[in-house]
Design a protein around this motif. Structure first.
Motif, PDB file in Angstrom:
ATOM      1  N   LEU A 110       0.540  -1.030  -0.053  1.00  0.00           N
ATOM      2  CA  LEU A 110      -0.524   0.230  -0.283  1.00  0.00           C
ATOM      3  C   LEU A 110       0.638   1.121   0.204  1.00  0.00           C
ATOM      4  CD1 LEU A 110      -2.611  -1.166   2.414  1.00  0.00           C
ATOM      5  CD2 LEU A 110      -2.975  -0.140  -0.225  1.00  0.00           C
ATOM      6  N   LEU A 111       1.789   1.042   1.027  1.00  0.00           N
ATOM      7  CA  LEU A 111       2.751   2.324   0.528  1.00  0.00           C
ATOM      8  C   LEU A 111       3.505   2.294  -0.275  1.00  0.00           C
ATOM      9  CD1 LEU A 111       4.043   4.644   2.825  1.00  0.00           C
ATOM     10  CD2 LEU A 111       6.302   3.095   2.730  1.00  0.00           C
ATOM     11  N   GLN A 112       3.954   1.553  -1.225  1.00  0.00           N
ATOM     12  CA  GLN A 112       4.212   1.353  -2.588  1.00  0.00           C
ATOM     13  C   GLN A 112       3.516   2.039  -3.129  1.00  0.00           C
ATOM     14  OE1 GLN A 112       6.221  -1.591  -3.822  1.00  0.00           O
ATOM     15  NE2 GLN A 112       7.133  -0.841  -6.019  1.00  0.00           N
ATOM     16  N   SER A 113       2.664   1.540  -3.192  1.00  0.00           N
ATOM     17  CA  SER A 113       1.434   2.476  -4.583  1.00  0.00           C
ATOM     18  C   SER A 113       0.676   4.161  -3.693  1.00  0.00           C
ATOM     19  CB  SER A 113      -0.136   1.675  -4.270  1.00  0.00           C
ATOM     20  OG  SER A 113      -1.272   2.085  -5.176  1.00  0.00           O
ATOM     21  N   GLN A 114       0.409   3.921  -2.710  1.00  0.00           N
ATOM     22  CA  GLN A 114       0.512   5.604  -2.606  1.00  0.00           C
ATOM     23  C   GLN A 114       1.847   6.592  -3.155  1.00  0.00           C
ATOM     24  OE1 GLN A 114       0.504   5.967   1.607  1.00  0.00           O
ATOM     25  NE2 GLN A 114      -0.453   8.245   1.323  1.00  0.00           N
ATOM     26  N   MET A 115       2.697   6.275  -2.863  1.00  0.00           N
ATOM     27  CA  MET A 115       3.811   6.803  -3.062  1.00  0.00           C
ATOM     28  C   MET A 115       4.299   6.387  -4.533  1.00  0.00           C
ATOM     29  SD  MET A 115       6.851   5.624  -0.752  1.00  0.00           S
ATOM     30  CE  MET A 115       8.392   6.369  -1.618  1.00  0.00           C
TER      31      MET A 115
END
Length: 63
Positions: A22-27
């Motif tokens: 999720l963090l990678q997608s948000q970034m």
């Protein structure tokens, strides 16, 4: 090893993996937005004067 402890550890690992995804997608989304904003800024830089976001065509003075 206790079955409950093993399942708890696997759940914690799964949550960690999901949070990283999720963090990678948000970034990636933020990077795409920043890239679009920078491209828009370079397009408007070629204009002599940038349009004002809320300024009208005339000014009403009372007095």
């Amino acid at each position: 090893m206790n079955l409950s402890a093993m399942m708890s550890r696997q759940t914690a690992e799964l949550q960690h993996t999901l949070n990283l995804g999720l963090l990678q997608s948000q970034m990636a989304s933020q990077m795409a937005g920043a890239t679009a904003m920078m491209e828009n800024m370079t397009e408007t830089a070629h204009m002599k004067e940038a349009p004002h976001p809320f300024k009208g065509g005339s000014v009403d003075l009372k007095g």
